[in-house]
Scaffold this motif. Structure first.
Motif, PDB file in Angstrom:
ATOM      1  N   SER A 156     -66.536  25.937  60.413  1.00 50.08           N
ATOM      2  CA  SER A 156     -67.072  24.636  60.025  1.00 50.08           C
ATOM      3  C   SER A 156     -66.973  23.659  61.193  1.00 50.08           C
ATOM      4  CB  SER A 156     -66.302  24.093  58.822  1.00 50.08           C
ATOM      5  OG  SER A 156     -64.928  23.936  59.142  1.00 50.08           O
ATOM      6  N   GLN A 157     -67.678  22.551  61.090  1.00 50.68           N
ATOM      7  CA  GLN A 157     -67.691  21.587  62.184  1.00 50.68           C
ATOM      8  C   GLN A 157     -66.315  20.977  62.436  1.00 50.68           C
ATOM      9  OE1 GLN A 157     -70.699  18.590  61.807  1.00 50.68           O
ATOM     10  NE2 GLN A 157     -72.374  19.977  62.370  1.00 50.68           N
ATOM     11  N   ASP A 158     -65.526  20.797  61.384  1.00 55.72           N
ATOM     12  CA  ASP A 158     -64.195  20.223  61.556  1.00 55.72           C
ATOM     13  C   ASP A 158     -63.136  21.274  61.867  1.00 55.72           C
ATOM     14  OD1 ASP A 158     -63.973  21.522  59.162  1.00 55.72           O
ATOM     15  OD2 ASP A 158     -63.458  19.755  57.974  1.00 55.72           O
ATOM     16  N   LYS A 159     -63.554  22.552  62.047  1.00 59.54           N
ATOM     17  CA  LYS A 159     -62.676  23.669  62.422  1.00 59.54           C
ATOM     18  C   LYS A 159     -61.643  24.000  61.331  1.00 59.54           C
ATOM     19  CE  LYS A 159     -64.831  23.364  66.302  1.00 59.54           C
ATOM     20  NZ  LYS A 159     -65.957  24.266  66.614  1.00 59.54           N
ATOM     21  N   ARG A 160     -61.884  23.548  60.110  1.00 58.18           N
ATOM     22  CA  ARG A 160     -60.932  23.807  59.019  1.00 58.18           C
ATOM     23  C   ARG A 160     -61.209  25.146  58.349  1.00 58.18           C
ATOM     24  NH1 ARG A 160     -57.732  20.974  55.176  1.00 58.18           N
ATOM     25  NH2 ARG A 160     -56.579  22.610  54.087  1.00 58.18           N
ATOM     26  N   TRP A 161     -62.483  25.472  58.157  1.00 55.97           N
ATOM     27  CA  TRP A 161     -62.851  26.655  57.392  1.00 55.97           C
ATOM     28  C   TRP A 161     -63.504  27.696  58.295  1.00 55.97           C
ATOM     29  CZ3 TRP A 161     -60.177  25.639  53.409  1.00 55.97           C
ATOM     30  CH2 TRP A 161     -60.120  24.361  52.879  1.00 55.97           C
ATOM     31  N   LEU A 162     -63.059  28.920  58.131  1.00 57.43           N
ATOM     32  CA  LEU A 162     -63.544  30.037  58.940  1.00 57.43           C
ATOM     33  C   LEU A 162     -64.120  31.106  58.019  1.00 57.43           C
ATOM     34  CD1 LEU A 162     -63.625  31.661  61.692  1.00 57.43           C
ATOM     35  CD2 LEU A 162     -61.363  32.513  61.057  1.00 57.43           C
ATOM     36  N   VAL A 163     -65.261  31.672  58.403  1.00 57.15           N
ATOM     37  CA  VAL A 163     -65.908  32.719  57.618  1.00 57.15           C
ATOM     38  C   VAL A 163     -65.976  33.989  58.453  1.00 57.15           C
ATOM     39  CG1 VAL A 163     -67.939  33.353  56.267  1.00 57.15           C
ATOM     40  CG2 VAL A 163     -67.320  30.944  56.520  1.00 57.15           C
ATOM     41  N   THR A 164     -65.608  35.110  57.850  1.00 59.81           N
ATOM     42  CA  THR A 164     -65.734  36.416  58.508  1.00 59.81           C
ATOM     43  C   THR A 164     -66.419  37.380  57.552  1.00 59.81           C
ATOM     44  OG1 THR A 164     -63.515  37.063  57.743  1.00 59.81           O
ATOM     45  CG2 THR A 164     -63.688  36.116  59.955  1.00 59.81           C
ATOM     46  N   GLY A 165     -67.235  38.262  58.095  1.00 55.91           N
ATOM     47  CA  GLY A 165     -67.927  39.261  57.294  1.00 55.91           C
ATOM     48  C   GLY A 165     -67.960  40.596  57.998  1.00 55.91           C
ATOM     49  N   ASP A 166     -68.160  41.671  57.236  1.00 60.51           N
ATOM     50  CA  ASP A 166     -68.180  43.013  57.814  1.00 60.51           C
ATOM     51  C   ASP A 166     -69.302  43.830  57.204  1.00 60.51           C
ATOM     52  OD1 ASP A 166     -67.323  44.518  55.444  1.00 60.51           O
ATOM     53  OD2 ASP A 166     -65.346  43.666  55.767  1.00 60.51           O
ATOM     54  N   VAL A 167     -69.479  45.026  57.741  1.00 62.26           N
ATOM     55  CA  VAL A 167     -70.503  45.960  57.269  1.00 62.26           C
ATOM     56  C   VAL A 167     -69.844  47.300  57.007  1.00 62.26           C
ATOM     57  CG1 VAL A 167     -72.580  47.238  57.888  1.00 62.26           C
ATOM     58  CG2 VAL A 167     -72.386  44.831  58.494  1.00 62.26           C
ATOM     59  N   GLY A 168     -70.117  47.888  55.852  1.00 66.00           N
ATOM     60  CA  GLY A 168     -69.560  49.196  55.533  1.00 66.00           C
ATOM     61  C   GLY A 168     -69.168  49.288  54.074  1.00 66.00           C
ATOM     62  N   PRO A 169     -68.528  50.395  53.697  1.00 69.44           N
ATOM     63  CA  PRO A 169     -68.068  50.553  52.307  1.00 69.44           C
ATOM     64  C   PRO A 169     -67.065  49.456  51.946  1.00 69.44           C
ATOM     65  CG  PRO A 169     -67.972  52.644  53.501  1.00 69.44           C
ATOM     66  CD  PRO A 169     -68.256  51.587  54.514  1.00 69.44           C
ATOM     67  N   ASP A 170     -67.184  48.950  50.725  1.00 68.77           N
ATOM     68  CA  ASP A 170     -66.288  47.888  50.245  1.00 68.77           C
ATOM     69  C   ASP A 170     -66.315  46.684  51.171  1.00 68.77           C
ATOM     70  OD1 ASP A 170     -65.384  49.496  48.059  1.00 68.77           O
ATOM     71  OD2 ASP A 170     -64.065  50.553  49.442  1.00 68.77           O
ATOM     72  N   ALA A 171     -67.507  46.325  51.621  1.00 69.33           N
ATOM     73  CA  ALA A 171     -67.643  45.175  52.517  1.00 69.33           C
ATOM     74  C   ALA A 171     -67.289  43.888  51.780  1.00 69.33           C
ATOM     75  CB  ALA A 171     -69.064  45.106  53.067  1.00 69.33           C
ATOM     76  N   MET A 172     -66.931  42.879  52.545  1.00 70.42           N
ATOM     77  CA  MET A 172     -66.567  41.590  51.949  1.00 70.42           C
ATOM     78  C   MET A 172     -66.833  40.466  52.933  1.00 70.42           C
ATOM     79  SD  MET A 172     -62.376  41.691  52.129  1.00 70.42           S
ATOM     80  CE  MET A 172     -62.249  43.204  51.197  1.00 70.42           C
ATOM     81  N   VAL A 173     -66.890  39.262  52.377  1.00 70.98           N
ATOM     82  CA  VAL A 173     -66.943  38.035  53.157  1.00 70.98           C
ATOM     83  C   VAL A 173     -65.731  37.208  52.774  1.00 70.98           C
ATOM     84  CG1 VAL A 173     -68.176  35.864  53.545  1.00 70.98           C
ATOM     85  CG2 VAL A 173     -69.443  38.011  53.422  1.00 70.98           C
ATOM     86  N   ASN A 174     -64.981  36.739  53.761  1.00 70.96           N
ATOM     87  CA  ASN A 174     -63.778  35.952  53.514  1.00 70.96           C
ATOM     88  C   ASN A 174     -63.924  34.569  54.109  1.00 70.96           C
ATOM     89  OD1 ASN A 174     -61.546  37.629  52.186  1.00 70.96           O
ATOM     90  ND2 ASN A 174     -62.239  38.999  53.800  1.00 70.96           N
ATOM     91  N   ILE A 175     -63.451  33.567  53.363  1.00 69.31           N
ATOM     92  CA  ILE A 175     -63.358  32.208  53.876  1.00 69.31           C
ATOM     93  C   ILE A 175     -61.877  31.892  54.032  1.00 69.31           C
ATOM     94  CG2 ILE A 175     -63.777  29.778  53.455  1.00 69.31           C
ATOM     95  CD1 ILE A 175     -66.023  32.300  51.817  1.00 69.31           C
ATOM     96  N   TRP A 176     -61.472  31.517  55.255  1.00 64.97           N
ATOM     97  CA  TRP A 176     -60.067  31.299  55.592  1.00 64.97           C
ATOM     98  C   TRP A 176     -59.791  29.832  55.859  1.00 64.97           C
ATOM     99  CZ3 TRP A 176     -57.276  35.981  56.028  1.00 64.97           C
ATOM    100  CH2 TRP A 176     -58.061  37.142  56.148  1.00 64.97           C
TER     101      TRP A 176
END
Length: 929
Positions: A65-85
């Motif tokens: 995010s612009q304020d560097k508070r929220w981070l998003v990561t994503g992956d590709v493969g079995p049981d893939a997920m997107v996480n917000i940190w």
């Protein structure tokens, strides 16, 4: 205290294919980058890492995010997920499990206010989804499927003025979107080289200009494509607003998703990889490593060109809440390129390059700091110093780095030009490091300054060097290469000469060499060399041969496997009075061999975590070497620990994902506190802290004595299999004493060794004669050293352990049976659709593999076909078939196919037509005892 026996405490390296993100916010100086399947928040001011663990697959995309508070990561493969940190705490706030059923995401983006998240799925039929993640992370607000003709869209950008508009692009197509409520509309404006009579190039990144209805897309040949609204002609009569840089009238400043190409502007001779903005500037990063700043009219304001750190792949600016675009008296901002030469005041930023160099630029004074200079090619070479907290890491880029893994600092580094480092090893004293390369070259460097010890590298091999090993006294250095050949070098102590000279070379295997091991002659304390090959051969070499040209020759060939393929071997720790070495095979078995006689003394079920063990080593200790020893191992993608001695108890082992793309190497610190794993193509090395207390707790929870082994029997202690085993165990005692005997029976809880093969076969496990011999030797010599005599019988508990350890780990599969028949049928000169003639079938059984006599063949076949009511010659009466093989032949068809062999002869119940449709996970159950 962690509940896991292994925990990542540091990661060396980085994934240069995913852009680095700047997390600096005026208080901290930090960046975020992926390292295999974990995210690394690195405080480069204090040299600290916070590791984000949640993904099961390599991280493919990220956003902040612009304020560097929220981070998003994503992956590709079995049981893939997107996480917000939450980047302040490092904890996951929201998780989208399987955000797209099509295999994960390749791009993510947050709106400027961080409320909405956009994701692009991975497969060619892609889906763009919009999520209101702060309210509901389970279902997207809206989504749209994209046509495969548009190519793989891999970049997303929200319009900062109106978040209901966004743009994505692939290398060949730019798409503009407008979403409202539960609907998304998108437009794919066409553009070809003929439209403006100039080449366009491959698209890289896109953005919206601030305050005007215009978008830009960068290309691989230095162009910027300008996209504007497709306005109706009626608006041409409105009062125009003139665009200062194009001279064209602006009819409508309201955004629209219906864009068309307005112009192509050449801004650079090199390809543009990065297109972003900061405040009022448009920022471009190119393949020459230059970074240029333009105003909204695309006038060049300032540029950086002296980084010399490789092609630019990422530019990320810090969030500075108190940032003012005005220079102070004490500031040292450079002057811009305008006539007024005003101070060029911008935020500090981070640059990432294609050669895995991350730099921090402090714009007040234009100060550059290299944060990371890492491997930009596959990492396979990995070795730990035998006495100091130093680990050596080498890669296909030719870079060798020595890290102090306690202080997390680089001790030394060396670039070996035009060589790909495949493997490395410290000598036992830690003075030198041997390096094996993919072109067959062998280097030797000192472990302090990495200075070459050879005037020229040895190059006796033409193929990649795959293994390196030093003898315990550093007298010998051995290599194995992909040409199935071992090469030995001998130490010389003449000053001014190379420390090692060529000693001998021998091509002893006909399949790849899986491992090298230096053992010790117990009587002379001299080293002896063993090699283990995929050809199932264990070969010992004479290192003192007095030949004129080659002083290394094999002196012992031992075939240690029949069907399984050995994977690796290691020395067994001194927890017994005998000296052993340990091997692992592809059938999930660990085998202990006497280092002198090469006799297999024990076979146990190894860890069964998805794939067999590929490499293993005994964890060193600075305490009593005969107690509390552990085995570290890697599989295809996991790292694990196991208690020694290995017993087959599954609760004595654990494993977890180390590198989803594959683990290429393993090493251990000299004090046994840490393990290191290399990830090959993910450019990463993970450092794992060993927590033995957690493994002890796991073993205790699994039960003691026979309890864990009951769990390996179908139905457990109260199941039918155990009851059948008890019956067979006591029946074997009766049979041994004579079925028709009238004497008083002597029933006990032990049976003679001669009965073990019959009970095994009655339980549905059909060992070969070699496997039977190994089982009997295992029982016979189990306590020989301690008791001084052979063990001639076995109790029920010992038999249960023997059974679960020796039988196939996952049963006999349909695929395995069909493979065996196909292999037999291909040995015939005439093959007709996978059919074997009856005579050839008998001939194969008698002469191939473990040979059978005609009498043994007759006995087994008449028993399988049901002609012997008593079950063949298992009873006291001698076997007397009525007409031998000729009689059996009359009961079998002339042509034998796989269905006849499996269903009618072997008595398994399964469908084999067609073979391709057989479920390979199906476990074949025996229809005959």
């Amino acid at each position: 205290m962690s509940t896991s026996a292994l925990n990542i405490v540091w990661s060396f390296g980085l994934n240069r294919n995913v852009p680095v993100l700047n997390l600096s916010d005026g208080v901290r100086q930090a960046i975020m980058y992926p390292c295999a399947h974990v995210g690394i928040m690195y405080d480069y001011k204090n040299n600290k890492q916070h590791i984000l663990q949640a993904h099961l697959n390599p991280i493919t995309c990220s956003a902040v995010s612009q304020d560097k508070r929220w981070l998003v990561t994503g992956d590709v493969g079995p049981d893939a997920m997107v996480n917000i940190w939450d980047t302040y705490t490092g904890t996951p706030i929201q998780t989208m499990f399987d955000p797209n059923p099509k295999g994960g995401v390749v791009a993510v983006a947050l709106t400027p206010d961080s409320r909405y998240l956009a994701t692009l799925s991975a497969l060619p039929i892609q889906t763009l989804a919009i999520w209101d993640w702060t309210v509901d992370g389970d279902v997207p607000i809206c989504s749209a499927d994209l046509k495969p003709a548009y190519g793989l869209q891999n970049f997303i950008y929200f319009d900062p003025t109106d978040v209901h508009h966004l743009v994505t692009n692939s290398e060949t197509q730019v798409l503009f979107y407008h979403w409202e409520d539960a609907a998304i509309k998108y437009y794919a404006p066409p553009l070809s080289d003929n439209d403006f009579n100039k080449p366009v190039g491959r698209y890289s990144q896109s953005l919206f200009q601030i305050g005007i209805a215009r978008a830009l897309t960068a290309t691989s040949i230095g162009n910027l494509v300008v996209w504007d609204n497709n306005r109706p002609l009626s608006k041409m009569y409105m009062k125009p607003e003139i665009d200062v840089w194009t001279g064209l009238p602006i009819m409508d400043v309201n955004q629209s998703a219906d864009k068309k190409p307005l112009k192509i502007i050449k801004v650079h001779d090199k390809g543009i990889n990065v297109l972003t903005n900061t405040d009022q500037y448009i920022v471009i990063g190119d393949t020459a490593g230059h970074i240029k700043f333009y105003d909204q009219g695309l006038r060049l304001i300032y540029w950086y060109q002296d980084f010399h750190s490789g092609p630019c792949t990422a530019i990320s600016f810090a969030h500075m809440p108190d940032f003012v675009n005005v220079a102070t008296e004490n500031s040292k901002y450079p002057s811009d390129a305008t006539k007024q030469a005003k101070p060029f005041v911008i935020r500090d930023f981070i640059v990432g390059t294609a050669i895995a160099v991350y730099c921090s630029i402090n714009t007040d004074g234009s100060k550059l700091r290299v944060i990371h200079r890492e491997h930009d090619a596959a990492v396979h070479a990995l070795a730990a110093h035998p006495q100091l907290p130093i680990v050596a890491i080498g890669s296909y880029s030719g870079l060798l780095k020595l890290w102090n893994y306690r202080t997390k600092e680089v001790v030394a580094s060396k670039m070996i030009e035009k060589h790909h480092i495949q493997c490395c090893a410290f000598d036992p004293k830690g003075f030198n490091i041997a390096l094996g390369c993919t072109n067959g070259a062998l280097f030797l460097v000192d472990s302090v300054a990495l200075l070459d010890q050879f005037k020229e590298p040895f190059k006796y091999a033409r193929d990649p060097i795959t293994h390196l090993a030093f003898s315990h006294n550093s007298t010998y250095l051995a290599t194995a290469d992909a040409g199935f050949t071992i090469t030995v070098y001998k130490r010389q102590r003449k000053e001014g000469r190379s420390p090692y000279i060529w000693h001998g070379r021998y091509r002893s295997h006909y399949k790849p060499i899986k491992d090298l091991l230096f053992e010790i002659h117990l009587d002379t304390n001299q080293p002896k060399l063993l090699s283990l090959g995929e050809d199932r051969m264990l070969i010992e070499y004479d290192l003192h041969h007095f030949g004129k040209t080659n002083k290394v020759v094999p002196i012992a060939f031992d075939r240690i496997e029949q069907a399984a393929i050995p994977q690796c071997m290691t020395k067994y720790p001194p927890i017994t009075k005998e000296h052993f070495f340990l091997t692992a095979n592809d059938q999930y078995k660990l085998k202990c061999y006497n280092s002198t006689t090469k006799m297999c003394r024990k076979t146990v079920l190894g860890p069964t975590y998805g794939s067999p063990i590929r490499k293993m080593m005994v964890v060193p200790t600075d305490k009593d070497e005969s107690k509390n020893r552990f085995l570290a191992y890697i599989t295809d993608d996991k790292i694990g620990l196991q208690f020694l001695p290995a017993t087959g108890n599954p609760h004595l082992a654990m494993a977890l994902i180390a590198h989803p793309s594959g683990v290429s190497n393993l090493t251990c610190s000299f004090d046994g506190a840490y393990l290191f794993t290399a990830g090959g193509p993910d450019f990463a090395v993970h450092m794992w802290e060993i927590n033995i207390a957690a493994l002890h707790a796991q073993a205790k929870l699994g039960g003691e004595d026979l309890v864990p082994f009951y769990g390996l029997l179908e139905g457990g202690r109260d199941g039918e299999l155990f009851a059948e085993l008890e019956d067979l165990f006591y029946y074997a005692q009766l049979r041994h004493q004579g079925i028709n005997s009238m004497d008083t029976r002597q029933i006990s809880n032990r049976v003679p060794l001669t009965e073990v093969p019959y009970i095994m076969r009655a339980m549905g496990f059909y060992p070969s004669e070699q496997e039977i011999e190994d089982m009997l030797n295992e029982i016979k010599y189990n306590e020989y050293v301690n008791l001084g005599h052979y063990q001639e019988d076995i109790d029920l508990g010992g038999f249960i352990k023997l059974y679960v350890n020796h039988r196939p780990a996952f049963g006999l599969s349909a695929e395995k049976l069909l493979w065996a028949f196909q292999t037999l049928s291909e040995t015939q000169s005439v093959v007709n659709g996978g059919v074997i003639e009856r005579g050839d079938f008998f001939n194969l059984l008698e002469k191939k593999g473990e040979h059978m006599t005609e009498e043994e063949l007759s006995e087994h076949l008449t028993t399988l076909l049901g002609f012997n009511k008593e079950g063949g010659a298992c009873e006291d009466e001698p076997f007397e078939p009525e007409k031998g093989v000729s009689f059996i032949g009359d009961a079998l068809p002339f042509d034998i196919n796989s269905e006849i062999l499996i269903n009618e002869i072997l008595g398994f119940s399964m469908t084999v037509d067609p073979p391709a449709k057989i479920d390979t996970k199906d476990v074949v159950k025996s229809g005959a005892s």
